[in-house]
Write a protein that holds these residues in place. Sequence first.
Motif, PDB file in Angstrom:
ATOM      1  N   GLY A 115       0.793  -1.227   0.000  1.00 42.40           N
ATOM      2  CA  GLY A 115       0.000   0.000   0.000  1.00 42.40           C
ATOM      3  C   GLY A 115       0.818   1.266   0.000  1.00 42.40           C
ATOM      4  O   GLY A 115       0.292   2.356  -0.274  1.00 42.40           O
ATOM      5  N   MET A 116       2.112   1.166   0.302  1.00 42.23           N
ATOM      6  CA  MET A 116       2.954   2.365   0.306  1.00 42.23           C
ATOM      7  C   MET A 116       3.362   2.695  -1.127  1.00 42.23           C
ATOM      8  O   MET A 116       3.767   1.799  -1.885  1.00 42.23           O
ATOM      9  N   PRO A 117       3.261   3.955  -1.539  1.00 42.25           N
ATOM     10  CA  PRO A 117       3.481   4.304  -2.949  1.00 42.25           C
ATOM     11  C   PRO A 117       4.867   3.942  -3.471  1.00 42.25           C
ATOM     12  O   PRO A 117       5.022   3.585  -4.625  1.00 42.25           O
ATOM     13  N   GLN A 118       5.886   4.033  -2.624  1.00 36.40           N
ATOM     14  CA  GLN A 118       7.239   3.738  -3.106  1.00 36.40           C
ATOM     15  C   GLN A 118       7.485   2.243  -3.289  1.00 36.40           C
ATOM     16  O   GLN A 118       8.509   1.832  -3.812  1.00 36.40           O
ATOM     17  N   PHE A 119       6.514   1.418  -2.841  1.00 38.94           N
ATOM     18  CA  PHE A 119       6.637  -0.029  -3.014  1.00 38.94           C
ATOM     19  C   PHE A 119       5.513  -0.560  -3.901  1.00 38.94           C
ATOM     20  O   PHE A 119       4.998  -1.642  -3.703  1.00 38.94           O
ATOM     21  N   GLU A 120       5.158   0.251  -4.895  1.00 41.34           N
ATOM     22  CA  GLU A 120       4.114  -0.163  -5.834  1.00 41.34           C
ATOM     23  C   GLU A 120       4.522  -1.450  -6.546  1.00 41.34           C
ATOM     24  O   GLU A 120       5.638  -1.595  -7.011  1.00 41.34           O
ATOM     25  N   GLY A 121       3.622  -2.383  -6.623  1.00 39.48           N
ATOM     26  CA  GLY A 121       3.908  -3.652  -7.293  1.00 39.48           C
ATOM     27  C   GLY A 121       4.324  -4.756  -6.357  1.00 39.48           C
ATOM     28  O   GLY A 121       4.455  -5.916  -6.758  1.00 39.48           O
ATOM     29  N   ILE A 122       4.536  -4.419  -5.074  1.00 43.98           N
ATOM     30  CA  ILE A 122       5.006  -5.445  -4.142  1.00 43.98           C
ATOM     31  C   ILE A 122       3.923  -6.484  -3.863  1.00 43.98           C
ATOM     32  O   ILE A 122       4.222  -7.624  -3.504  1.00 43.98           O
ATOM     33  N   GLN A 123       2.637  -6.103  -4.075  1.00 43.17           N
ATOM     34  CA  GLN A 123       1.558  -7.068  -3.851  1.00 43.17           C
ATOM     35  C   GLN A 123       1.728  -8.291  -4.742  1.00 43.17           C
ATOM     36  O   GLN A 123       1.495  -9.422  -4.320  1.00 43.17           O
ATOM     37  N   GLU A 124       2.145  -8.062  -6.004  1.00 37.51           N
ATOM     38  CA  GLU A 124       2.313  -9.178  -6.924  1.00 37.51           C
ATOM     39  C   GLU A 124       3.479 -10.070  -6.516  1.00 37.51           C
ATOM     40  O   GLU A 124       3.421 -11.287  -6.647  1.00 37.51           O
ATOM     41  N   ILE A 125       4.549  -9.433  -5.998  1.00 42.38           N
ATOM     42  CA  ILE A 125       5.705 -10.208  -5.542  1.00 42.38           C
ATOM     43  C   ILE A 125       5.306 -11.099  -4.372  1.00 42.38           C
ATOM     44  O   ILE A 125       5.639 -12.286  -4.330  1.00 42.38           O
ATOM     45  N   ILE A 126       4.571 -10.511  -3.418  1.00 40.03           N
ATOM     46  CA  ILE A 126       4.148 -11.271  -2.242  1.00 40.03           C
ATOM     47  C   ILE A 126       3.226 -12.417  -2.649  1.00 40.03           C
ATOM     48  O   ILE A 126       3.369 -13.552  -2.169  1.00 40.03           O
ATOM     49  N   ALA A 127       2.295 -12.134  -3.569  1.00 41.56           N
ATOM     50  CA  ALA A 127       1.366 -13.173  -4.020  1.00 41.56           C
ATOM     51  C   ALA A 127       2.110 -14.326  -4.678  1.00 41.56           C
ATOM     52  O   ALA A 127       1.797 -15.501  -4.453  1.00 41.56           O
ATOM     53  N   LYS A 128       3.134 -13.993  -5.485  1.00 43.36           N
ATOM     54  CA  LYS A 128       3.892 -15.045  -6.163  1.00 43.36           C
ATOM     55  C   LYS A 128       4.684 -15.877  -5.163  1.00 43.36           C
ATOM     56  O   LYS A 128       4.731 -17.107  -5.255  1.00 43.36           O
ATOM     57  N   LEU A 129       5.301 -15.224  -4.173  1.00 40.96           N
ATOM     58  CA  LEU A 129       6.050 -15.958  -3.154  1.00 40.96           C
ATOM     59  C   LEU A 129       5.133 -16.888  -2.364  1.00 40.96           C
ATOM     60  O   LEU A 129       5.458 -18.054  -2.137  1.00 40.96           O
ATOM     61  N   LYS A 130       3.980 -16.364  -1.961  1.00 40.44           N
ATOM     62  CA  LYS A 130       3.044 -17.185  -1.194  1.00 40.44           C
ATOM     63  C   LYS A 130       2.580 -18.383  -2.011  1.00 40.44           C
ATOM     64  O   LYS A 130       2.484 -19.503  -1.506  1.00 40.44           O
ATOM     65  N   TYR A 131       2.312 -18.138  -3.288  1.00 45.21           N
ATOM     66  CA  TYR A 131       1.830 -19.215  -4.146  1.00 45.21           C
ATOM     67  C   TYR A 131       2.911 -20.275  -4.334  1.00 45.21           C
ATOM     68  O   TYR A 131       2.661 -21.474  -4.214  1.00 45.21           O
ATOM     69  N   ASP A 132       4.140 -19.845  -4.624  1.00 43.94           N
ATOM     70  CA  ASP A 132       5.230 -20.798  -4.850  1.00 43.94           C
ATOM     71  C   ASP A 132       5.542 -21.619  -3.602  1.00 43.94           C
ATOM     72  O   ASP A 132       5.851 -22.809  -3.684  1.00 43.94           O
ATOM     73  N   LEU A 133       5.464 -20.982  -2.424  1.00 50.00           N
ATOM     74  CA  LEU A 133       5.801 -21.682  -1.192  1.00 50.00           C
ATOM     75  C   LEU A 133       4.739 -22.699  -0.797  1.00 50.00           C
ATOM     76  O   LEU A 133       5.034 -23.686  -0.138  1.00 50.00           O
ATOM     77  N   LYS A 134       3.503 -22.462  -1.208  1.00 48.02           N
ATOM     78  CA  LYS A 134       2.424 -23.374  -0.837  1.00 48.02           C
ATOM     79  C   LYS A 134       2.061 -24.318  -1.968  1.00 48.02           C
ATOM     80  O   LYS A 134       1.071 -25.038  -1.875  1.00 48.02           O
ATOM     81  N   ALA A 135       2.861 -24.298  -3.045  1.00 47.25           N
ATOM     82  CA  ALA A 135       2.526 -25.117  -4.207  1.00 47.25           C
ATOM     83  C   ALA A 135       2.471 -26.587  -3.839  1.00 47.25           C
ATOM     84  O   ALA A 135       3.344 -27.119  -3.152  1.00 47.25           O
ATOM     85  N   ASP A 136       1.412 -27.254  -4.260  1.00 42.77           N
ATOM     86  CA  ASP A 136       1.210 -28.683  -4.047  1.00 42.77           C
ATOM     87  C   ASP A 136       1.057 -29.315  -5.421  1.00 42.77           C
ATOM     88  O   ASP A 136       0.162 -28.967  -6.185  1.00 42.77           O
ATOM     89  N   ASN A 137       1.947 -30.253  -5.748  1.00 43.13           N
ATOM     90  CA  ASN A 137       1.935 -30.851  -7.083  1.00 43.13           C
ATOM     91  C   ASN A 137       0.628 -31.567  -7.396  1.00 43.13           C
ATOM     92  O   ASN A 137       0.317 -31.837  -8.556  1.00 43.13           O
ATOM     93  N   ASN A 138      -0.142 -31.911  -6.359  1.00 48.30           N
ATOM     94  CA  ASN A 138      -1.384 -32.645  -6.573  1.00 48.30           C
ATOM     95  C   ASN A 138      -2.582 -31.722  -6.777  1.00 48.30           C
ATOM     96  O   ASN A 138      -3.691 -32.183  -7.020  1.00 48.30           O
ATOM     97  N   LYS A 139      -2.366 -30.407  -6.660  1.00 48.40           N
ATOM     98  CA  LYS A 139      -3.461 -29.470  -6.801  1.00 48.40           C
ATOM     99  C   LYS A 139      -3.340 -28.704  -8.117  1.00 48.40           C
ATOM    100  O   LYS A 139      -2.247 -28.444  -8.595  1.00 48.40           O
ATOM    101  N   GLN A 140      -4.493 -28.356  -8.673  1.00 47.29           N
ATOM    102  CA  GLN A 140      -4.492 -27.557  -9.890  1.00 47.29           C
ATOM    103  C   GLN A 140      -4.069 -26.122  -9.557  1.00 47.29           C
ATOM    104  O   GLN A 140      -4.482 -25.579  -8.537  1.00 47.29           O
ATOM    105  N   PRO A 141      -3.245 -25.491 -10.410  1.00 47.73           N
ATOM    106  CA  PRO A 141      -2.863 -24.094 -10.147  1.00 47.73           C
ATOM    107  C   PRO A 141      -4.070 -23.178 -10.212  1.00 47.73           C
ATOM    108  O   PRO A 141      -5.019 -23.431 -10.953  1.00 47.73           O
TER     109      PRO A 141
END
Length: 301
Positions: free
Chosen positions: A89-115
């Motif tokens: 939400g801080m203007p100087q860190f615009e775009g960080i939401q996508e980085i966080i979402a990608k990290l969370k997704y990659d860390l919780k990835a389960d090969n048995n689940k559909q992306p």
Amino acid sequence: ELLLETLNEKLMELFDDESHCIKLRQMQDDIAFMKSAEGWSIELAEEFDGKKRIFRYEDLNFSINNATLNEIEISEFQSAIHVLSQFEGMPQFEGIQEIIAKLKYDLKADNNKQPFIGFDTNQDLKGIEYFSQLYNATQNQEPIQITYKDFKAEQPYTFTLHPYYLKQYNKSWFLFGLHEEFMKSDWNVPIDRIVSIETSNAKFIPNKTIDWNYYFSDIIGVSKQVDGEIEEIVLHFNELTGKYMENKPIHETQKHKWLNDYTLEVKIKVIPNYDLGRLILSYGESVTVIEPKHLKEEIKN
């Protein structure tokens, strides 16, 4: 003995201090860690040639760079996500939401689940295997020798580059730095044209002239003409694409207004380049170039 000797030679190169060298017991503990689940679960073959003991991967194509994250790394990433989340939400860190979402997704990835989420990346990008080496050389200010083959040359050629900046554009990566022979500080190297990289013994020449944030502020993409001048680009978009352009500006200088119910006029101030032309062409018949006239003719041709 040979493995231990080689490791210590490398440690001396890195630190130039014998206190960082290791003993046989440390190496044995490290190998045991690499084989463990906390390490990289390496399947290690141990063979003998007479009295010589030989270590090798069971799978000769194995690399820890391709291995899944271990428990320690996952824990470290989760801690990093917690810290990064505080900047959302801080203007100087615009775009960080996508980085966080990608990290969370990659860390919780389960090969048995559909992306359930897709990211705009190019996993098959040629040369991406050099990215880590280029990143480290840029961060550590280490000159490198690049063997490179452009589209026009029949044979690859080698040059020394002092790396300054890595830039991603249109799902590709570009390295900028000082070309030692030409002494040009913004030499542009697309990593998909790199054939090989080696370390250089040259003394690093630091960047003292280019502010990279400012450098890219007056262009689209990564190509910048030496004597290029900023011009006002006027584009007309049809109704459907115009609604899209209102919410997704093509440049930070964009100003737009509706001329009527069917036409959105967009004005940007940039140095015309190849990337701008390619972007305009990507919109096909939904865009018309109004000014400048030379750009209108180029796009028409």
